[in-house]
Design a protein around this motif. Structure first.
Motif, mmCIF file in Angstrom:
data_model
loop_
_atom_site.group_PDB
_atom_site.id
_atom_site.type_symbol
_atom_site.label_atom_id
_atom_site.label_comp_id
_atom_site.label_asym_id
_atom_site.label_seq_id
_atom_site.Cartn_x
_atom_site.Cartn_y
_atom_site.Cartn_z
ATOM 1 N N LYS A 104 0.851 -1.179 0.000
ATOM 2 C CA LYS A 104 0.000 0.000 0.000
ATOM 3 C C LYS A 104 0.892 1.236 0.000
ATOM 4 C CE LYS A 104 -3.520 2.467 2.571
ATOM 5 N NZ LYS A 104 -4.521 2.430 3.627
ATOM 6 N N VAL A 105 0.462 2.255 -0.719
ATOM 7 C CA VAL A 105 1.182 3.529 -0.749
ATOM 8 C C VAL A 105 0.478 4.499 0.188
ATOM 9 C CG1 VAL A 105 1.730 5.511 -2.208
ATOM 10 C CG2 VAL A 105 2.033 3.209 -3.102
ATOM 11 N N VAL A 106 1.255 5.123 1.070
ATOM 12 C CA VAL A 106 0.743 6.182 1.940
ATOM 13 C C VAL A 106 1.381 7.472 1.431
ATOM 14 C CG1 VAL A 106 0.514 7.023 4.311
ATOM 15 C CG2 VAL A 106 0.600 4.565 3.867
ATOM 16 N N ARG A 107 0.633 8.185 0.598
ATOM 17 C CA ARG A 107 1.183 9.348 -0.098
ATOM 18 C C ARG A 107 1.641 10.476 0.819
ATOM 19 N NH1 ARG A 107 -0.655 9.299 -5.835
ATOM 20 N NH2 ARG A 107 -1.841 7.396 -6.076
ATOM 21 N N GLN A 108 0.874 10.766 1.874
ATOM 22 C CA GLN A 108 1.208 11.885 2.751
ATOM 23 C C GLN A 108 2.573 11.704 3.404
ATOM 24 O OE1 GLN A 108 -1.670 10.027 2.490
ATOM 25 N NE2 GLN A 108 -2.738 10.436 4.390
ATOM 26 N N GLU A 109 2.954 10.456 3.602
ATOM 27 C CA GLU A 109 4.202 10.164 4.307
ATOM 28 C C GLU A 109 5.282 9.601 3.390
ATOM 29 O OE1 GLU A 109 3.183 7.704 7.657
ATOM 30 O OE2 GLU A 109 1.408 8.935 8.062
ATOM 31 N N ASP A 110 5.015 9.578 2.079
ATOM 32 C CA ASP A 110 5.949 8.981 1.123
ATOM 33 C C ASP A 110 6.422 7.614 1.617
ATOM 34 O OD1 ASP A 110 5.700 11.166 -0.527
ATOM 35 O OD2 ASP A 110 7.566 12.104 0.113
ATOM 36 N N GLU A 111 5.442 6.786 1.959
ATOM 37 C CA GLU A 111 5.740 5.478 2.535
ATOM 38 C C GLU A 111 5.085 4.373 1.713
ATOM 39 O OE1 GLU A 111 5.483 3.297 6.875
ATOM 40 O OE2 GLU A 111 4.007 4.831 6.410
ATOM 41 N N MET A 112 5.779 3.268 1.618
ATOM 42 C CA MET A 112 5.305 2.067 0.939
ATOM 43 C C MET A 112 5.248 0.969 2.003
ATOM 44 S SD MET A 112 7.423 0.214 -2.084
ATOM 45 C CE MET A 112 7.198 -1.512 -2.453
ATOM 46 N N ILE A 113 4.043 0.455 2.305
ATOM 47 C CA ILE A 113 3.886 -0.558 3.342
ATOM 48 C C ILE A 113 3.714 -1.931 2.684
ATOM 49 C CG2 ILE A 113 2.511 -1.350 5.299
ATOM 50 C CD1 ILE A 113 1.492 1.552 5.577
ATOM 51 N N VAL A 114 4.663 -2.824 2.920
ATOM 52 C CA VAL A 114 4.588 -4.174 2.379
ATOM 53 C C VAL A 114 3.676 -4.998 3.280
ATOM 54 C CG1 VAL A 114 5.881 -6.250 1.767
ATOM 55 C CG2 VAL A 114 6.892 -3.998 1.355
ATOM 56 N N ILE A 115 2.643 -5.580 2.672
ATOM 57 C CA ILE A 115 1.622 -6.307 3.421
ATOM 58 C C ILE A 115 1.873 -7.808 3.413
ATOM 59 C CG2 ILE A 115 -0.858 -6.846 3.492
ATOM 60 C CD1 ILE A 115 -1.192 -3.951 2.282
ATOM 61 N N VAL A 116 2.219 -8.340 2.257
ATOM 62 C CA VAL A 116 2.454 -9.783 2.152
ATOM 63 C C VAL A 116 3.439 -10.064 1.026
ATOM 64 C CG1 VAL A 116 0.463 -10.197 0.645
ATOM 65 C CG2 VAL A 116 1.326 -12.061 2.018
ATOM 66 N N ILE A 117 4.256 -11.084 1.240
ATOM 67 C CA ILE A 117 5.164 -11.605 0.221
ATOM 68 C C ILE A 117 4.847 -13.087 0.160
ATOM 69 C CG2 ILE A 117 7.567 -12.006 -0.437
ATOM 70 C CD1 ILE A 117 8.246 -9.632 1.539
ATOM 71 N N GLY A 118 4.359 -13.555 -0.985
ATOM 72 C CA GLY A 118 3.956 -14.953 -1.037
ATOM 73 C C GLY A 118 3.935 -15.538 -2.431
ATOM 74 N N ALA A 119 3.729 -16.840 -2.468
ATOM 75 C CA ALA A 119 3.689 -17.585 -3.724
ATOM 76 C C ALA A 119 2.463 -17.199 -4.536
ATOM 77 C CB ALA A 119 3.681 -19.077 -3.435
#
Length: 109
Positions: free
Chosen positions: A75-90
């Motif tokens: 997910k991108v949080v534009r106000q904070e210039d942040e990229m939140i990784v939620i899941v890494i999977g097959a």
């Protein structure tokens, strides 16, 4: 400009659980996408998600690593210039999207 990358605790575990070579591929892909994680239609590297396997993931994005058979949902949080990784999977079936939905609900993202 590089965006700040943060991981949900479960996504950190997902990364640790990968073997060496796939872990390097995922790390490089996240590093590349963090340069501009916005959706492709806004000039970024992200691929927008919609309704996947009955899970409404509108507003979230993915990175596809076809050769390794891995997907990363973030997910991108534009106000904070942040990229939140939620899941890494097959890529197997749509399991990664089911897991993403559960984590999105848990963390109210």
């Amino acid at each position: 400009m590089s965006w700040t990358v943060s991981y949900l605790p479960e996504a950190r575990k997902d990364m640790r659980d990968l073997d060496g070579s796939p872990r390097m591929l995922v790390r490089k892909a996240i590093e590349k996408v963090s340069q501009n994680p916005l959706p492709a239609n806004e000039g970024g590297f992200g691929k927008p998600l919609g309704n996947k396997g009955g899970n409404d993931l509108t507003g979230f994005l993915k990175i596809k690593l076809r050769s390794a058979g891995i997907r990363v949902v973030y997910k991108v949080v534009r106000q904070e210039d942040e990229m939140i990784v939620i899941v890494i999977g097959a890529r197997a079936d749509d399991e990664v999207y089911d897991i993403a939905r559960q984590r999105i609900i848990k963390y109210d993202l």
